[in-house]
Design a protein around this motif. Structure first.
Motif, PDB file in Angstrom:
ATOM      1  N   ASN A  27      63.597 -69.385  24.013  1.00 16.98           N
ATOM      2  CA  ASN A  27      64.516 -70.016  23.055  1.00 16.98           C
ATOM      3  C   ASN A  27      63.655 -70.639  21.808  1.00 16.98           C
ATOM      4  O   ASN A  27      62.606 -70.865  21.992  1.00 16.98           O
ATOM      5  CB  ASN A  27      65.145 -71.221  23.700  1.00 16.98           C
ATOM      6  N   TRP A  28      64.157 -70.440  20.763  1.00 14.96           N
ATOM      7  CA  TRP A  28      63.542 -70.820  19.405  1.00 14.96           C
ATOM      8  C   TRP A  28      63.506 -72.215  19.549  1.00 14.96           C
ATOM      9  O   TRP A  28      64.336 -73.230  19.970  1.00 14.96           O
ATOM     10  CB  TRP A  28      64.084 -70.395  18.093  1.00 14.96           C
ATOM     11  N   SER A  65      58.866 -74.249  20.591  1.00 14.40           N
ATOM     12  CA  SER A  65      60.389 -73.969  20.773  1.00 14.40           C
ATOM     13  C   SER A  65      60.867 -75.402  20.353  1.00 14.40           C
ATOM     14  O   SER A  65      60.594 -76.473  21.255  1.00 14.40           O
ATOM     15  CB  SER A  65      60.713 -73.439  22.101  1.00 14.40           C
ATOM     16  N   ILE A  66      61.572 -75.384  19.380  1.00 18.63           N
ATOM     17  CA  ILE A  66      62.534 -76.917  18.940  1.00 18.63           C
ATOM     18  C   ILE A  66      63.620 -77.183  20.305  1.00 18.63           C
ATOM     19  O   ILE A  66      63.465 -78.317  20.605  1.00 18.63           O
ATOM     20  CB  ILE A  66      62.834 -76.635  17.617  1.00 18.63           C
ATOM     21  N   SER A  67      64.014 -76.267  20.660  1.00 22.97           N
ATOM     22  CA  SER A  67      65.165 -76.326  21.644  1.00 22.97           C
ATOM     23  C   SER A  67      64.696 -76.753  22.972  1.00 22.97           C
ATOM     24  O   SER A  67      65.446 -77.351  23.647  1.00 22.97           O
ATOM     25  CB  SER A  67      66.333 -75.374  21.531  1.00 22.97           C
ATOM     26  N   SER A  68      63.445 -76.374  23.237  1.00 25.31           N
ATOM     27  CA  SER A  68      62.723 -76.467  24.734  1.00 25.31           C
ATOM     28  C   SER A  68      62.061 -77.828  24.483  1.00 25.31           C
ATOM     29  O   SER A  68      61.757 -78.324  25.685  1.00 25.31           O
ATOM     30  CB  SER A  68      61.913 -75.435  25.120  1.00 25.31           C
ATOM     31  N   ASN A  69      62.034 -78.825  23.363  1.00 27.01           N
ATOM     32  CA  ASN A  69      61.168 -79.940  23.274  1.00 27.01           C
ATOM     33  C   ASN A  69      61.850 -80.976  23.996  1.00 27.01           C
ATOM     34  O   ASN A  69      62.702 -81.900  23.190  1.00 27.01           O
ATOM     35  CB  ASN A  69      60.664 -79.925  22.095  1.00 27.01           C
ATOM     36  N   ASP A  70      61.684 -81.377  25.217  1.00 29.99           N
ATOM     37  CA  ASP A  70      61.987 -82.636  25.780  1.00 29.99           C
ATOM     38  C   ASP A  70      60.957 -83.763  26.158  1.00 29.99           C
ATOM     39  O   ASP A  70      61.272 -84.437  26.658  1.00 29.99           O
ATOM     40  CB  ASP A  70      63.000 -82.200  27.150  1.00 29.99           C
ATOM     41  N   ALA A 100      55.858 -73.947  15.545  1.00 27.04           N
ATOM     42  CA  ALA A 100      57.350 -74.058  15.250  1.00 27.04           C
ATOM     43  C   ALA A 100      57.400 -73.401  13.751  1.00 27.04           C
ATOM     44  O   ALA A 100      58.238 -72.646  13.546  1.00 27.04           O
ATOM     45  CB  ALA A 100      58.244 -75.343  15.383  1.00 27.04           C
ATOM     46  N   ARG A 110      52.734 -78.592  18.246  1.00 32.96           N
ATOM     47  CA  ARG A 110      54.293 -78.081  18.281  1.00 32.96           C
ATOM     48  C   ARG A 110      54.672 -77.732  16.706  1.00 32.96           C
ATOM     49  O   ARG A 110      55.284 -76.679  16.481  1.00 32.96           O
ATOM     50  CB  ARG A 110      55.011 -79.394  18.632  1.00 32.96           C
TER      51      ARG A 110
END
Ligand SMILES: NC(=O)c1ccc[n+]([C@@H]2O[C@H](COP(=O)([O-])OP(=O)(O)OC[C@H]3O[C@@H](n4cnc5c(N)ncnc54)[C@H](OP(=O)(O)O)[C@@H]3O)[C@@H](O)[C@H]2O)c1
Length: 263
Positions: A262-263, A173-178, A190, A186
Motif C-alpha cells: 500500500n502507498w 507507506s503513508i497508509s501503513s503508518n500506525d 514516501a 519515513r
C-alpha cells in the motif's frame, strides 16, 4: 532408460537477462548480496557503486571485482550529484551501444529520530541520500537507460529492456503508518515513492518502467539482528521480482516476495 529420468536443465529465458545492471550502495547489506547473487545466477554486466573505495568497508566488493571481469566497481556518493555525470561517462564506456538496462537505487540511510530530537541536518542528510540522490542519478543515467530501451526494443517492457528500481520500505507507506515517528526515514522514502510514480508516468513512453520495492525487514546493519528476514531470502525474492517486472508493474510498489504494498 536412465537418461529419461534426467531432469531437463533449466536455463533462464534469454529475453529475461539484462545486458547491464547498476546498483548503488553495493559494498554491504542488500546491495552486496544482489551483486553476489547476480554474479552467481546471471550473465549480465554489473556496475556496483560504493560511497568510498580503498578501505575496509569496500574490501569484499573490490575482491569480488578482482575475480570477476563482469563486475566493475565505481565510487559514487549518492548524496553528491555533482559527481554523477562523471560516473555516467564511466558507465557509458562499459555498456557502450547496449545502454544500461537496470538502475537499482539501493543506497540509503536511516537516522532514527522522533519529534523531540529530529534536526534540520537529519532531514537534509536523509533526503539528500534517500530521495534527491535517486532522482538526480536517474536523471543523469537517462540517456543510458533510453539507449538500452531502444537497443532492446524487440523485447517486452521489463528489466531485460529498461527499469528504474527504487529501494523503498514499508516505513515509507503513508497508509501503513500506525506508529508515527521516524521523521527523516519515513518522509524521505514516501517522497521517493512519489518520485517512482512520476518517473513511471514520464518514462514509460521511452520503454522504461519504474517501481518501488520493499525488501522486507532484513538482517543487515540497518535492519539489525532481530529482523525476521535473512539477506539471502530477501535478495532471492527481489531478483525473482525484478525478472518478472512487466508493463503491469510500472508505477507499482512491491514487497520482496512480489506482493503489492500500500502507498
Ligand atoms: N534492512 C532493512 O530491513 C530494510 C528495510 C526496508 C528498506 N531497506 C532499504 O534497503 C536499502 C539497503 O539497505 P540495507 O539494509 O542493505 O542497509 P545497510 O546495510 O545499512 O547498507 C546501506 C548501504 O547504503 C550505502 N550508502 C549510504 N549512504 C550512502 C551514500 N551517501 N552514497 C553511497 N552509498 C551510501 C552504504 O554505504 P557505506 O558502507 O559507505 O555506509 C551501504 O552500502 C536502503 O535503501 C534501505 O532503506 C532496508
Amino acid at each position: 532408460m536412465g537418461s529419461l529420468l534426467v531432469k531437463p536443465h533449466k536455463t533462464p529465458t534469454p529475453t529475461k537477462i539484462p545486458y547491464a545492471v547498476m546498483i548503488t550502495g553495493a559494498n554491504r547489506g542488500l546491495g552486496l548480496q544482489v551483486v553476489k547473487d547476480l554474479l552467481a545466477s546471471n550473465s549480465c554486466h554489473l556496475i556496483a557503486t560504493c560511497r568510498s573505495l580503498g578501505g575496509e568497508g569496500s574490501r569484499e566488493l573490490e575482491e569480488l571485482a578482482a575475480k570477476e571481469s563482469r563486475l566493475t566497481v565505481l565510487e559514487l556518493d549518492v548524496s553528491n550529484p555533482a559527481t554523477f555525470s562523471k560516473v555516467a561517462e564511466a558507465v557509458d564506456g562499459i555498456v557502450k551501444e547496449n545502454g544500461l538496462n537496470a538502475l537499482v537505487n539501493n543506497a540509503g540511510i536511516h537516522i532514527r529520530k522522533g519529534l523531540e530530537d529530529v534536526t534540520v541536518d537529519d532531514m537534509a542528510q536523509t533526503f539528500a541520500t534517500n530521495t534527491i540522490g535517486p532522482l538526480m542519478l536517474t536523471q543523469s543515467f537517462l540517456p543510458l537507460l533510453k539507449r538500452a530501451a531502444s537497443h532492446a526494443s524487440d523485447k517486452p517492457l521489463g528489466w531485460q529492456r529498461a527499469v528504474v528500481i527504487n529501494m523503498s520500505t514499508i516505513l515509507g507507506s503513508i497508509s501503513s503508518n500506525d506508529k508515527g515517528g521516524l521523521y527523516p526515514y519515513r518522509s524521505s522514502k514516501a517522497a521517493l515513492n512519489a518520485i517512482t510514480k512520476s518517473l513511471s508516468v514520464d518514462l514509460v513512453k521511452d520503454g522504461i518502467i519504474t517501481c518501488s520495492v520493499h525488501p522486507g525487514w532484513v538482517q543487515t546493519d540497518m535492519g539489525g539482528s532481530n529482523a525476521p528476514v535473512t539477506i539471502e531470502e530477501s535478495v532471492q525474492g527481489m531478483l525473482k521480482l525484478f525478472a518478472k517486472l512487466d508493463h503491469n508493474s510500472n508505477g507499482g510498489f512491491f514487497q520482496y516476495d512480489g506482493s503489492v504494498m500500500n502507498w
